[in-house]
Design an enzyme around this catalytic site. Structure first.
Site, PDB file in Angstrom:
ATOM      1  N   ASP A 146       0.859  -1.187   0.000  1.00 31.07           N
ATOM      2  CA  ASP A 146       0.000   0.000   0.000  1.00 31.07           C
ATOM      3  C   ASP A 146       0.893   1.234   0.000  1.00 31.07           C
ATOM      4  O   ASP A 146       2.127   1.118  -0.031  1.00 31.07           O
ATOM      5  CB  ASP A 146      -0.940  -0.002   1.213  1.00 31.07           C
ATOM      6  CG  ASP A 146      -2.291   0.667   0.902  1.00 31.07           C
ATOM      7  OD1 ASP A 146      -2.275   1.794   0.369  1.00 31.07           O
ATOM      8  OD2 ASP A 146      -3.341   0.069   1.192  1.00 31.07           O
ATOM      9  N   GLY A 170       4.293   1.385  -2.019  1.00 27.82           N
ATOM     10  CA  GLY A 170       4.335   1.667  -3.444  1.00 27.82           C
ATOM     11  C   GLY A 170       2.990   2.157  -3.948  1.00 27.82           C
ATOM     12  O   GLY A 170       2.074   2.433  -3.182  1.00 27.82           O
ATOM     13  N   ASP A 171       2.898   2.239  -5.280  1.00 24.54           N
ATOM     14  CA  ASP A 171       1.711   2.755  -5.957  1.00 24.54           C
ATOM     15  C   ASP A 171       1.245   1.705  -6.952  1.00 24.54           C
ATOM     16  O   ASP A 171       1.978   1.357  -7.878  1.00 24.54           O
ATOM     17  CB  ASP A 171       2.080   4.060  -6.675  1.00 24.54           C
ATOM     18  CG  ASP A 171       0.924   4.661  -7.453  1.00 24.54           C
ATOM     19  OD1 ASP A 171      -0.170   4.067  -7.474  1.00 24.54           O
ATOM     20  OD2 ASP A 171       1.121   5.732  -8.053  1.00 24.54           O
ATOM     21  N   PHE A 172       0.020   1.190  -6.783  1.00 19.15           N
ATOM     22  CA  PHE A 172      -0.417   0.092  -7.653  1.00 19.15           C
ATOM     23  C   PHE A 172      -0.685   0.530  -9.086  1.00 19.15           C
ATOM     24  O   PHE A 172      -0.918  -0.303  -9.951  1.00 19.15           O
ATOM     25  CB  PHE A 172      -1.609  -0.673  -7.069  1.00 19.15           C
ATOM     26  CG  PHE A 172      -2.793   0.144  -6.600  1.00 19.15           C
ATOM     27  CD1 PHE A 172      -3.325   1.185  -7.343  1.00 19.15           C
ATOM     28  CD2 PHE A 172      -3.390  -0.173  -5.384  1.00 19.15           C
ATOM     29  CE1 PHE A 172      -4.424   1.908  -6.907  1.00 19.15           C
ATOM     30  CE2 PHE A 172      -4.493   0.552  -4.930  1.00 19.15           C
ATOM     31  CZ  PHE A 172      -5.005   1.595  -5.692  1.00 19.15           C
ATOM     32  N   HIS A 227     -13.621  -0.773  -7.130  1.00 15.27           N
ATOM     33  CA  HIS A 227     -14.861   0.016  -7.101  1.00 15.27           C
ATOM     34  C   HIS A 227     -14.603   1.500  -6.847  1.00 15.27           C
ATOM     35  O   HIS A 227     -15.489   2.333  -7.058  1.00 15.27           O
ATOM     36  CB  HIS A 227     -15.859  -0.567  -6.093  1.00 15.27           C
ATOM     37  CG  HIS A 227     -15.580  -0.240  -4.660  1.00 15.27           C
ATOM     38  ND1 HIS A 227     -16.579  -0.192  -3.702  1.00 15.27           N
ATOM     39  CD2 HIS A 227     -14.435   0.057  -3.998  1.00 15.27           C
ATOM     40  CE1 HIS A 227     -16.062   0.110  -2.537  1.00 15.27           C
ATOM     41  NE2 HIS A 227     -14.759   0.261  -2.680  1.00 15.27           N
TER      42      HIS A 227
END
Length: 342
Positions: free
Chosen positions: A206, A232-234, A252
């Site tokens: 995350d 991190g950044d997905f 969502h």
């Protein structure tokens, strides 16, 4: 040929009136949650004077709110304006697993309540009312309002304590040796999975500030040696090396384009034998009531995302190079969408 409908019967008109005025239910529960009434009734019945003194409220006004709550089955009124907590009302206690108190505080509060009052604007222009009211999206709002963020996180915790056991019951995770929870927050799901499957290890992934808050929970669960915490950044990439990747209520939040971007990052990390498990509310076909249909309006009001049908998830997966293999329903409103490399 036009079909002429009969006028509604009185009972139908009254049913409609009940639906129209259901905002009243939200607000009386919100007030009870804000005041901590359920906590005050934990140790036994209390009269209205005691409750008013402890909550610093006007006794007659508080009585009218509690009388309304009694009509909803949340408290029970006895003689001499004495109130007791019901089994339903127990869920408003702050000290129980699966507490809904923070949800009541959040949903009746201004940062939820005010945007819902502008739903008509969203329907006209297609953009979230939240941004029109506050000039920013929910994620930025919470970063700038720590008190609201704290209530939001408490609400998520309560719901997680209800949903996570249902997820573990609905799907067999025993075949996986390493499980990665992408956007997994403070780690409640991955901790539950690793505790249920001692032979597995995990990755919690995350943003950096979220991962910083996850360390205490992972340490409390004594999983430091089995769960790797990675920031991190997905949208940019996800860690490799797992044979199962989880996305719990991530997609969502986002529109189709950005959801596909997240799925493509998972696709790159996924092995040929791996599984991607998307945990979301899947809207069924038909006209029946379903929690996700109104949850979808929550997304419409506040976020760029949406709740989706199985066909819509299948289409997203295809565009990301993945294939939907099955959907496992849980005993709650979420399902587990299993996907593999296509």
């Amino acid at each position: 040929m036009a079909v002429i409908l009969d006028s509604p019967r009185p009972a139908e008109a009254l049913d409609m009136l009940s639906l129209i005025t259901s905002y009243r239910v939200t607000q009386v529960i919100h007030v009870a949650a804000r005041l901590g009434v359920a906590d005050l009734l934990t140790d036994g019945d209390r009269d209205i004077e005691y409750l008013a003194e402890r909550t610093r409220t006007h006794a007659s006004s508080l009585y009218r709110v509690l009388r309304a709550l009694a009509g909803l089955g949340i408290v029970r009124e006895g003689k001499s304006r004495v109130f007791a907590l019901t089994r339903l009302g127990q869920s408003l206690r702050s000290d129980v697993s699966g507490s809904m108190r923070a949800w009541a505080m959040m949903v009746g509060g201004e940062h939820h309540w005010d945007p819902w009052g502008r739903l008509i604007d969203t329907v006209h222009n297609g953009t979230p009312a939240f941004e029109h009211v506050f000039g920013k999206g929910p994620f930025q709002y919470y970063r700038e309002h720590p008190d609201a963020e704290q209530i939001f996180q408490a609400a998520l915790k309560g719901l997680t304590e209800v949903v996570n056991p249902a997820i573990l019951d609905a799907y067999d995770f025993s075949a996986f040796r390493r499980i990665a929870d992408i956007g997994g927050g403070t780690g409640r799901l991955i901790a539950s999975l690793l505790q249920a499957h001692p032979g597995a290890s995990g990755i919690l992934f995350d943003q950096r500030d979220v991962i910083a808050r996850a360390h205490p929970l992972i340490e409390e669960a004594r999983l430091q040696g089995r769960c790797e915490l990675i920031a991190g950044d997905f949208f940019s990439g996800v860690p490799c090396g797992a044979d199962a990747y989880l996305l719990k209520q991530i997609l969502h939040d986002w529109d189709d384009e950005r959801s596909i971007a997240i799925l493509r990052q998972c696709r790159q990390a996924l092995t040929e034998q791996g599984r991607l498990l998307i945990i979301e509310t899947v809207i069924p076909s038909g006209n029946g009531p379903f929690y996700g249909k109104l949850l979808d309006i929550e997304m419409l009001v506040s976020y760029p995302g949406r709740e989706r049908t199985s066909d819509e998830y299948r289409a997203l997966l295809i565009k990301a190079g993945l294939k939907l293999t099955r959907i496992a329903r849980t005993s709650t409103f979420v399902s587990i969408i299993e996907a593999v490399v296509s």
